[in-house]
Design an enzyme around this catalytic site. Structure first.
Site, PDB file in Angstrom:
ATOM      1  N   LYS A 154      -2.020 -66.850 -19.822  1.00  0.00           N
ATOM      2  CA  LYS A 154      -1.857 -67.071 -21.256  1.00  0.00           C
ATOM      3  C   LYS A 154      -3.182 -66.802 -21.980  1.00  0.00           C
ATOM      4  CE  LYS A 154       2.172 -68.118 -19.739  1.00  0.00           C
ATOM      5  NZ  LYS A 154       2.600 -69.484 -19.445  1.00  0.00           N
ATOM      6  N   TYR A 189       6.436 -77.665 -20.027  1.00  0.00           N
ATOM      7  CA  TYR A 189       6.720 -76.278 -19.663  1.00  0.00           C
ATOM      8  C   TYR A 189       7.835 -76.256 -18.609  1.00  0.00           C
ATOM      9  CZ  TYR A 189       6.073 -71.595 -17.824  1.00  0.00           C
ATOM     10  OH  TYR A 189       6.291 -70.314 -17.403  1.00  0.00           O
ATOM     11  N   ASP A 214      -2.516 -80.054 -17.596  1.00  0.00           N
ATOM     12  CA  ASP A 214      -2.203 -78.642 -17.868  1.00  0.00           C
ATOM     13  C   ASP A 214      -2.752 -78.351 -19.269  1.00  0.00           C
ATOM     14  OD1 ASP A 214      -1.087 -76.202 -18.599  1.00  0.00           O
ATOM     15  OD2 ASP A 214       0.830 -76.584 -17.600  1.00  0.00           O
TER      16      ASP A 214
HETATM   17  C1  LIG Z   1       3.045 -70.161 -18.365  1.00  0.00           C
HETATM   18  C2  LIG Z   1       2.764 -71.592 -18.106  1.00  0.00           C
HETATM   19  C3  LIG Z   1       2.732 -72.101 -16.797  1.00  0.00           C
HETATM   20  C4  LIG Z   1       3.041 -71.250 -15.592  1.00  0.00           C
HETATM   21  O1  LIG Z   1       2.092 -70.246 -15.424  1.00  0.00           O
HETATM   22  P1  LIG Z   1       2.424 -68.778 -14.800  1.00  0.00           P
HETATM   23  O2  LIG Z   1       1.129 -68.083 -14.911  1.00  0.00           O
HETATM   24  O3  LIG Z   1       3.533 -68.189 -15.602  1.00  0.00           O
HETATM   25  O4  LIG Z   1       2.845 -69.014 -13.375  1.00  0.00           O
HETATM   26  C5  LIG Z   1       2.429 -73.452 -16.644  1.00  0.00           C
HETATM   27  N1  LIG Z   1       2.193 -74.255 -17.696  1.00  0.00           N
HETATM   28  C6  LIG Z   1       2.219 -73.801 -18.957  1.00  0.00           C
HETATM   29  C7  LIG Z   1       1.947 -74.731 -20.092  1.00  0.00           C
HETATM   30  C8  LIG Z   1       2.501 -72.458 -19.207  1.00  0.00           C
HETATM   31  O5  LIG Z   1       2.542 -72.011 -20.464  1.00  0.00           O
END
Ligand SMILES: *Cc1c(COP(=O)(O)O)cnc(C)c1O
Length: 385
Positions: A204, A105, A179
């Site tokens: 998300k 990301y 993540d």
């Molecule tokens: C969107 C996202 C982030 C960051 O999160 P935010 O809520 O936009 O700060 C980190 N890792 C992944 C895989 C993401 O899709």
């Protein structure tokens, strides 16, 4: 059936069997209060609640549900996914060593590179689809403090073998953080594979409605030094969500399984259809038998392969943008995990040094009718075929 062996989909639908015993409400309340009163002995009326930068009762339902979904001992919400990422890296002292995927990301990659450079943390980068590459990245370092994993990686969909990566982390004494935003706990529970901490952009799939910015960290061990430092950091620097966001998040979580299972089965269908289309040169989706990450994904993703996929069209940037621009149902925009399908040309939005192919489009599949989505993609692809 006892409440102890219910399925996770029941757990989320019932918000961890929530019931307000004073009012009978089956939906948690919002507590906008930032401060909480003390009694005549100057003790907090409820010891858990002093000031919202420590904790707000509105956070608890979402934190409990996310911790249980991931099989962790505790969860802490943050104001964004990036704030959760930052809270992890703030625990690293100057001179420590961290390993991160060379492709992941973009917001995380960009921020971590700049932060580590600024504060003097040694950073090694590895190919997320190869644990041998992770091991090579650790060579020459007396000690590695943190191994960051993102699987499937965004947007190239590299799959990291979680069990093998955790074995490396244990061998070198590093904390492994995963993540899990793209895989979601519906399909992958990294703690079962040996991860110490799981990170989510709750913006998300966990919230799922593109109307909340939030992050979450889940720990396998409430007593670990890293977890204590993370909570201290959250309390001190205050990267917490607002109570309205935390409330919306617990509400979004109720339908997590319905949304994510539907989106992932649609993603699987679309990946197979795109794979057959003559205007598409490559589909990156671990659910495809032909995908290089398929076998590893099958070991650690159960019930589906996620709602995110990328595909490359014949031609270059012009053709990719032509396809995105010809879509009528699917919206062009960033983000993923929402109920509506989004398409993004990552090359356009990442800086010039990006390694994302110019002909790549990332599709974040929502819960619309799968055939409607395919008809939209097909009519757009046919314009360049
Ligand atoms: C969107 C996202 C982030 C960051 O999160 P935010 O809520 O936009 O700060 C980190 N890792 C992944 C895989 C993401 O899709």
């Amino acid at each position: 059936m006892s409440i102890h062996n219910i399925h996770p989909s029941t757990l989320v639908a019932k918000a961890d069997d929530f019931l307000d015993t004073t009012t009978g409400a089956i939906v948690p309340a919002i507590h906008p209060s930032t401060t909480f009163a003390r009694n005549d002995q100057y003790e907090p009326i409820n010891p858990a609640n002093v000031y919202t930068r420590d904790c707000n009762p509105t956070f608890i339902p979402a934190e409990n549900v996310i911790a249980k979904l991931e099989g962790g001992e505790g969860c802490a919400l943050f104001s964004s996914g990036m704030a959760a990422v930052a809270a992890v890296f703030y625990t690293l002292p100057t001179g420590s060593h961290a390993a991160i995927p060379e492709s992941m990301y973009w917001g995380v990659l960009y921020w971590v590179r700049a932060f580590c450079d600024r504060v003097g943390i040694q950073l090694s980068e590895y190919d997320p689809s190869s644990v041998a590459s992770l091991e090579a990245a650790l060579e020459g370092h007396a000690k590695t403090d943190l191994i960051w994993v993102e699987t499937p990686s965004n947007p190239l969909m590299g799959v990291t073998d979680l069990t093998a990566a955790a074995a490396v982390a244990i061998r070198v004494g590093a904390v492994m953080v995963v993540d899990n935003t793209a895989a979601t706990p519906v399909f992958t529970k990294p703690i079962e594979h040996g991860a110490h901490i799981v990170m989510h952009s709750a913006t998300k799939s966990l919230n799922g409605h593109s109307d909340v910015l939030a992050g979450a960290l889940v720990t396998a061990d409430l007593n670990s030094a890293t977890w204590k430092a993370i909570l201290q950091e959250r309390h001190g620097a205050g990267a917490l969500p607002g109570s309205f966001e935390a409330w919306l998040l617990q509400r979004g979580l109720r339908t997590l399984y319905l949304r994510v299972e539907r989106a992932a089965s649609t993603a699987q269908q679309l990946a197979e259809q795109l794979h057959q289309h003559s205007a598409v040169s490559l589909v990156r989706y671990p659910g495809l038998v032909s995908d290089p990450g398929h076998l590893t994904a099958k070991k650690q993703m159960h019930g589906g392969f996620g709602s995110l996929l990328s595909f490359e069209v014949n031609g270059g940037r012009r053709e990719a943008l032509a396809v995105a621009g010809a879509l009528q149902l699917i919206v062009s925009g960033t983000s993923l995990g929402g109920v509506e399908t989004l398409i993004e040309h990552r090359y356009t939005v990442e800086p010039p040094e990006t390694e994302i192919p110019e002909n790549l489009l990332r599709l974040a599949v929502g819960i619309e009718d799968p055939d409607d989505l395919w008809h939209d993609l097909k009519q757009a692809l046919n314009k360049i075929a």
